[in-house]
Each structure stands twice: as structure tokens, then as C-alpha cells.
Design a protein around this motif. Structure first.
Motif, PDB file in Angstrom:
ATOM      1  N   ALA A  16      -5.059  13.000 -17.178  1.00  0.00           N
ATOM      2  CA  ALA A  16      -4.349  12.025 -18.019  1.00  0.00           C
ATOM      3  C   ALA A  16      -3.290  11.306 -17.175  1.00  0.00           C
ATOM      4  CB  ALA A  16      -3.713  12.717 -19.220  1.00  0.00           C
ATOM      5  N   LEU A  17      -2.542  12.080 -16.386  1.00  0.00           N
ATOM      6  CA  LEU A  17      -1.502  11.485 -15.528  1.00  0.00           C
ATOM      7  C   LEU A  17      -2.120  10.673 -14.394  1.00  0.00           C
ATOM      8  CD1 LEU A  17       0.892  14.577 -15.347  1.00  0.00           C
ATOM      9  CD2 LEU A  17       1.292  12.456 -16.624  1.00  0.00           C
ATOM     10  N   ARG A  18      -3.191  11.207 -13.797  1.00  0.00           N
ATOM     11  CA  ARG A  18      -3.873  10.463 -12.712  1.00  0.00           C
ATOM     12  C   ARG A  18      -4.380   9.124 -13.231  1.00  0.00           C
ATOM     13  NH1 ARG A  18      -8.765  13.752 -11.156  1.00  0.00           N
ATOM     14  NH2 ARG A  18      -9.026  12.353  -9.379  1.00  0.00           N
ATOM     15  N   LEU A  19      -4.969   9.157 -14.418  1.00  0.00           N
ATOM     16  CA  LEU A  19      -5.548   7.933 -14.990  1.00  0.00           C
ATOM     17  C   LEU A  19      -4.482   6.894 -15.304  1.00  0.00           C
ATOM     18  CD1 LEU A  19      -8.160   9.673 -17.315  1.00  0.00           C
ATOM     19  CD2 LEU A  19      -8.745   7.990 -15.528  1.00  0.00           C
ATOM     20  N   ILE A  20      -3.332   7.344 -15.790  1.00  0.00           N
ATOM     21  CA  ILE A  20      -2.237   6.402 -16.102  1.00  0.00           C
ATOM     22  C   ILE A  20      -1.837   5.662 -14.823  1.00  0.00           C
ATOM     23  CG2 ILE A  20       0.206   6.217 -16.728  1.00  0.00           C
ATOM     24  CD1 ILE A  20      -0.268   8.660 -18.616  1.00  0.00           C
ATOM     25  N   LEU A  21      -1.634   6.427 -13.746  1.00  0.00           N
ATOM     26  CA  LEU A  21      -1.183   5.803 -12.493  1.00  0.00           C
ATOM     27  C   LEU A  21      -2.275   4.925 -11.895  1.00  0.00           C
ATOM     28  CD1 LEU A  21       0.777   8.891 -11.139  1.00  0.00           C
ATOM     29  CD2 LEU A  21       1.772   6.720 -11.879  1.00  0.00           C
ATOM     30  N   LYS A  22      -3.511   5.405 -11.957  1.00  0.00           N
ATOM     31  CA  LYS A  22      -4.628   4.629 -11.412  1.00  0.00           C
ATOM     32  C   LYS A  22      -4.778   3.302 -12.156  1.00  0.00           C
ATOM     33  CE  LYS A  22      -9.490   5.532 -10.034  1.00  0.00           C
ATOM     34  NZ  LYS A  22      -9.385   5.163  -8.610  1.00  0.00           N
ATOM     35  N   ALA A  23      -4.603   3.345 -13.471  1.00  0.00           N
ATOM     36  CA  ALA A  23      -4.710   2.116 -14.262  1.00  0.00           C
ATOM     37  C   ALA A  23      -3.598   1.133 -13.892  1.00  0.00           C
ATOM     38  CB  ALA A  23      -4.659   2.442 -15.754  1.00  0.00           C
ATOM     39  N   HIS A  24      -2.400   1.664 -13.658  1.00  0.00           N
ATOM     40  CA  HIS A  24      -1.308   0.784 -13.228  1.00  0.00           C
ATOM     41  C   HIS A  24      -1.646   0.117 -11.890  1.00  0.00           C
ATOM     42  CE1 HIS A  24       1.339   2.805 -16.246  1.00  0.00           C
ATOM     43  NE2 HIS A  24       1.942   1.638 -16.234  1.00  0.00           N
ATOM     44  N   ILE A  25      -2.343   0.842 -11.028  1.00  0.00           N
ATOM     45  CA  ILE A  25      -2.748   0.259  -9.742  1.00  0.00           C
ATOM     46  C   ILE A  25      -3.820  -0.811  -9.967  1.00  0.00           C
ATOM     47  CG2 ILE A  25      -3.913   0.756  -7.542  1.00  0.00           C
ATOM     48  CD1 ILE A  25      -2.363   3.470  -7.557  1.00  0.00           C
ATOM     49  N   GLU A  26      -4.831  -0.507 -10.781  1.00  0.00           N
ATOM     50  CA  GLU A  26      -5.895  -1.491 -11.072  1.00  0.00           C
ATOM     51  C   GLU A  26      -5.309  -2.765 -11.683  1.00  0.00           C
ATOM     52  OE1 GLU A  26      -8.824  -1.383 -10.015  1.00  0.00           O
ATOM     53  OE2 GLU A  26      -9.293   0.749  -9.687  1.00  0.00           O
ATOM     54  N   LEU A  27      -4.269  -2.603 -12.471  1.00  0.00           N
ATOM     55  CA  LEU A  27      -3.663  -3.764 -13.139  1.00  0.00           C
ATOM     56  C   LEU A  27      -2.641  -4.482 -12.253  1.00  0.00           C
ATOM     57  CD1 LEU A  27      -3.223  -2.199 -16.708  1.00  0.00           C
ATOM     58  CD2 LEU A  27      -4.851  -3.998 -16.058  1.00  0.00           C
ATOM     59  N   GLY A  28      -2.434  -3.962 -11.039  1.00  0.00           N
ATOM     60  CA  GLY A  28      -1.524  -4.613 -10.102  1.00  0.00           C
ATOM     61  C   GLY A  28      -0.054  -4.341 -10.362  1.00  0.00           C
ATOM     62  N   VAL A  29       0.236  -3.416 -11.265  1.00  0.00           N
ATOM     63  CA  VAL A  29       1.631  -3.086 -11.585  1.00  0.00           C
ATOM     64  C   VAL A  29       2.211  -2.156 -10.518  1.00  0.00           C
ATOM     65  CG1 VAL A  29       3.153  -2.053 -13.315  1.00  0.00           C
ATOM     66  CG2 VAL A  29       1.153  -3.377 -14.045  1.00  0.00           C
ATOM     67  N   LEU A  30       1.353  -1.277  -9.997  1.00  0.00           N
ATOM     68  CA  LEU A  30       1.750  -0.384  -8.904  1.00  0.00           C
ATOM     69  C   LEU A  30       0.848  -0.643  -7.713  1.00  0.00           C
ATOM     70  CD1 LEU A  30       2.137   3.084 -10.738  1.00  0.00           C
ATOM     71  CD2 LEU A  30       3.977   1.597  -9.935  1.00  0.00           C
ATOM     72  N   GLN A  31       1.421  -0.390  -6.526  1.00  0.00           N
ATOM     73  CA  GLN A  31       0.626  -0.532  -5.300  1.00  0.00           C
ATOM     74  C   GLN A  31       0.799   0.708  -4.453  1.00  0.00           C
ATOM     75  OE1 GLN A  31       2.113  -4.096  -3.487  1.00  0.00           O
ATOM     76  NE2 GLN A  31       0.954  -5.410  -4.883  1.00  0.00           N
ATOM     77  N   GLU A  32      -0.232   0.993  -3.651  1.00  0.00           N
ATOM     78  CA  GLU A  32      -0.147   2.113  -2.714  1.00  0.00           C
ATOM     79  C   GLU A  32       1.190   2.121  -1.997  1.00  0.00           C
ATOM     80  OE1 GLU A  32      -4.502   2.557  -0.974  1.00  0.00           O
ATOM     81  OE2 GLU A  32      -2.972   3.166   0.481  1.00  0.00           O
ATOM     82  N   GLY A  33       1.820   3.284  -1.919  1.00  0.00           N
ATOM     83  CA  GLY A  33       3.094   3.382  -1.205  1.00  0.00           C
ATOM     84  C   GLY A  33       4.316   3.181  -2.088  1.00  0.00           C
ATOM     85  N   ILE A  53       8.241   3.862 -17.321  1.00  0.00           N
ATOM     86  CA  ILE A  53       8.513   5.278 -17.581  1.00  0.00           C
ATOM     87  C   ILE A  53       7.218   5.947 -18.033  1.00  0.00           C
ATOM     88  CG2 ILE A  53       9.842   6.977 -18.864  1.00  0.00           C
ATOM     89  CD1 ILE A  53      12.063   4.977 -19.171  1.00  0.00           C
ATOM     90  N   ILE A  54       6.817   6.940 -17.268  1.00  0.00           N
ATOM     91  CA  ILE A  54       5.613   7.700 -17.597  1.00  0.00           C
ATOM     92  C   ILE A  54       6.058   9.103 -18.001  1.00  0.00           C
ATOM     93  CG2 ILE A  54       3.488   8.671 -16.626  1.00  0.00           C
ATOM     94  CD1 ILE A  54       3.721   6.032 -14.751  1.00  0.00           C
ATOM     95  N   GLU A  55       5.576   9.547 -19.143  1.00  0.00           N
ATOM     96  CA  GLU A  55       5.950  10.878 -19.633  1.00  0.00           C
ATOM     97  C   GLU A  55       4.885  11.902 -19.273  1.00  0.00           C
ATOM     98  OE1 GLU A  55       7.269  10.966 -23.954  1.00  0.00           O
ATOM     99  OE2 GLU A  55       6.478   8.949 -23.745  1.00  0.00           O
ATOM    100  N   ASP A  56       5.306  12.998 -18.685  1.00  0.00           N
ATOM    101  CA  ASP A  56       4.436  14.164 -18.590  1.00  0.00           C
ATOM    102  C   ASP A  56       4.750  15.000 -19.829  1.00  0.00           C
ATOM    103  OD1 ASP A  56       3.271  16.610 -18.192  1.00  0.00           O
ATOM    104  OD2 ASP A  56       3.638  16.657 -16.028  1.00  0.00           O
TER     105      ASP A  56
END
Ligand SMILES: *Cc1c(COP(=O)(O)O)cnc(C)c1O
Length: 375
Positions: free
Chosen positions: A62-79, A157-160
Motif C-alpha cells: 500500500a505504501l509502495r504503491l502510494i509513492l510509486k503513483a506519485h512518481i508516475e504522476l510526476g509529483v515525486l522524482q527519484e532522489g 503527507i502520507i500516512e502509515d
């Protein structure tokens, strides 16, 4: 012998209902991506108060998918940097590094065991893009100050929410929201030992962001929203129909079970009296803690654990080795997080679950009150 957690006994309460839904699924012969998952997703939305629930294979996913989706959407980038409490369970951090993002460890507040929000701002750099809060041990981690910081620096903000399903945050204006519905998205775990436990692995993302939700749904299913058409390089991370059906049964009882946990915690808090032991600090609102774990501290933790074991009481340590001391993160091994290390040296979790008998709680309290370490 008093078990740390008696899953057999917890699930025995619902055995008839669980066996019935299992039989229905076996007879129907439909095991994935079916009606039962859809139904549970709707029920979980109603429970949490979030618009979208995406069922998946486990809480880490669930947490991996949230972050991966943010990357696919261009909100987050590697690093990019993600702030995370240094004393969390390793899964929060694995989700970050798995996506080639950089965890920035921040110390917890020893009183709450949760991220020390007063230390967040000084940890922010131009690369910081998100804060992963963890509602550790079942206690809500949120404040209006945190919202202000996130807004000021445009941080997600991502909640675990793995340990706190069912908990609330009470706002200053007297309204309340459940954890899992506070940040941009939340990872929930239904690992059998969690407050809402499946009979195997499963988890879910909750969010109010529709675009994020549809991206995560595709990512969890090979990156595909339409059969044999792949938009993303996704994963296979789905919840089984049978787990969804079990969870629909157990969700009905979750608030009542959490209230029993709170009563046990109240009893421990009122009756454990031992100078060598520090009890967890109560929350301002009782609904801000679903008492996933009841964690006491003592300088003589190992001695206390041995004493309780000798007296047939199972206890556990959450957690014996902090993430920055793990071999998996060798690059952090020389870093120092004194509060985190103190918690890991002194914490001991006492049994707490909905089907514990009153006499068991009483026995534990009496034994602890009699204990004295003569160092
Ligand atoms: C359990 C847990 C997870 C991972 O959930 P799984 O379903 O076991 O993958 C993540 N974070 C925290 C804090 C947890 O306790």
C-alpha cells in the motif's frame, strides 16, 4: 500461559460467519478482482471517511504503491527526500527506498513514540517533497502545526496507518476524522496481528485524490486499467476475494474491539504501579489511540521480560533494532538517534487484544507490581 496475542481466540468469536463466507467463495469459484473486494472497498471508504479505497496485497505494498503513483504522476522524482520517523517499523522505510526516494530520519517524541513534529521544519531541504507520518502503536500522529508546515513547503503527507485503523484525530474546532483520511493518502495493513486482521496478508490504500486512486489501482494490477493494455510498469498486488470477505465480517466489530483494547489500556494505566516502569502517556482524546500495542519503558527491560516469561507471560519488543542500525541500511549504521535508541533499549509490549480475559490482565498487573530489579 498468557499469550502476547491469541489470534485463534480472536477469530473464534466470528468463526461461523468466517466459515460461511469462505464456503460461499469456494462454491462461487471467483477468487480475484470480484464483488467481495469491491464491497469491502466501499465498506472501508464508509468506515474511514475517505472517497477511495484500493485494496492490495499487504500494508507494505500500500505504501509502495502510494509513492510509486506519485512518481508516475510526476509529483515525486527519484532522489527526492521523504521525512519519516527514525523509530518506525522498517516497512515504512522500505517503501521509500524501494522507490529510489531518500528517507530522512527524524527523531520521535519520547512521550508519544510518534514523529516529533517540532523537529520537522529543520529537516526540510529543497529536495523534501513528502512527510510519511506513522501512527505508531495505534496512536494518532497529527497536529494542525503539521498541516501548516506541509502547506508552507508544499509537502505531501502520507500516512502509515498500518497500526491505527479505527483511530481518530480531533481538530481544535471539535470535529474529528479517522486516521487514513488525514493526509494525501494512507497505507493500511490487515496483517493478521493488526487491529483489523485478515486471515492472511492484505492491505489497502485510502485517499480522497481521484487521479492518485486510479493510478494506484492500475499500478496494483500490472500497470493496467484495461485488460492487456499496460499504461505503467506495475506490480501484481491484489487482495484476494476471500480476504476481502473475511475483512467485511471483521470490520463490523472493529470499533467495539478497539474499545475493549482501550479498556485494557485504562486498566494497565490505572493499576500498574512500579517506580522502575514508565507507562505510556495518555492522549487528550481517548479515540486518538486504538491501542495496537501497549508499550511500557524500563531501564531493566531485558530483566523484566525474563521475569514475565518465567511467570508464563508472553511479551514482545517493538522493536529491538532501529532501522538505522540494520544491516539493510549499512550507510546509516554510524548515525546517532538517541531517543530512537532509548526506545529500542527500553520498550516492552504487554499483551493487549480484544479477547483477553479480565483475570489475565489482573495477573499481569499483579506480577509487574511485585517486580523489582536490584541492579
Ligand atoms: C505492519 C506494518 C506495515 C506493513 O504492513 P504489512 O501488511 O505487514 O506489509 C507497515 N508499517 C507499519 C508501521 C506496520 O506496523
Amino acid at each position: 500461559m498468557i499469550k502476547f496475542l491469541d489470534l485463534q481466540k480472536i477469530n473464534a468469536q466470528y468463526a461461523d460467519e468466517l466459515k460461511q463466507v469462505a464456503a460461499e467463495i469456494i462454491d462461487k469459484g471467483w477468487f480475484l478482482l470480484g464483488e467481495r473486494v469491491k464491497l469491502f472497498e466501499q465498506q472501508f471508504c464508509d468506515f474511514i471517511g475517505a472517497k477511495h479505497t484500493i485494496a492490495c496485497a499487504n500494508g507494505l505494498d500500500a505504501l509502495r504503491l502510494i509513492l510509486k503513483a506519485h512518481i508516475e504522476l510526476g509529483v515525486l522524482q527519484e532522489g527526492d527526500e521523504v521525512i519519516v520517523p527514525a523509530n518506525t517499523y522498517i516497512a515504512s522505510i522500505l517503501a521509500i527506498t524501494d522507490n529510489r526516494l531518500k528517507p530522512v530520519l527524524v527523531e520521535p517524541d519520547i512521550k508519544t513514540f510518534n514523529l516529533d513534529i517540532s523537529l520537522v521544519e529543520q529537516a526540510i531541504t529543497p529536495k523534501t517533497k513528502a512527510i510519511m507520518i506513522v501512527h505508531l502503536y495505534g496512536r494518532t500522529c497529527w497536529s494542525e502545526e503539521l498541516e501548516v508546515i506541509a502547506k508552507k513547503y508544499s509537502l505531501k503527507i502520507i500516512e502509515d496507518n498500518a497500526q491505527a485503523v479505527g483511530a481518530y484525530y480531533h481538530f481544535n474546532d471539535d470535529t474529528k476524522k479517522r486516521t487514513g483520511n488525514l493526509g494525501n493518502a494512507a497505507g493500511n495493513s490487515f496483517y493478521p496481528g493488526k487491529n483489523l486482521g485478515a486471515l492472511g496478508d492484505s492491505g489497502a490504500v485510502t485517499t480522497n485524490d481521484e487521479q492518485l486512486a486510479s493510478t494506484i489501482r492500475a499500478l496494483a494490477n500490472y500497470g493496467s486499467a484495461e485488460k492487456y493494455v499496460n499504461k505503467y510498469q506495475g506490480l501484481n498486488s491484489r487482495m484476494d476475494e476471500i480476504q476481502a470477505a473475511f475483512l467485511s465480517v471483521k470490520l463490523k466489530y472493529l470499533d467495539a474491539e478497539n474499545e475493549i483494547r482501550r479498556k485494557i489500556a485504562d486498566y494497565y494505566l490505572e493499576n500498574i504501579k512500579n517506580e522502575q516502569i514508565i507507562l505510556p502517556y495518555p492522549t487528550a482524546h481517548r479515540e486518538s489511540n486504538v491501542q495496537h500495542l501497549f508499550v511500557i519503558r524500563t531501564k531493566y527491560r531485558d530483566e523484566l521480560q525474563k521475569y514475565l516469561t518465567k511467570n508464563d507471560i508472553q511479551t514482545l519488543i517493538h522493536y529491538p533494532i532501529p532501522p538505522h542500525k540494520q544491516k539493510a541500511y549499512a550507510e546509516w549504521n554510524s548515525l546517532s538517534f538517541p531517543i530512537t535508541e532509548k526506545i529500542h533499549d527500553e520498550a516492552l509490549s504487554l499483551p493487549i487484544y480484544s479477547s483477553m480475559e479480565n483475570e489475565e490482565v489482573l495477573t499481569i498487573v499483579n506480577l509487574i507490581n511485585k517486580w523489582k530489579n536490584d541492579h
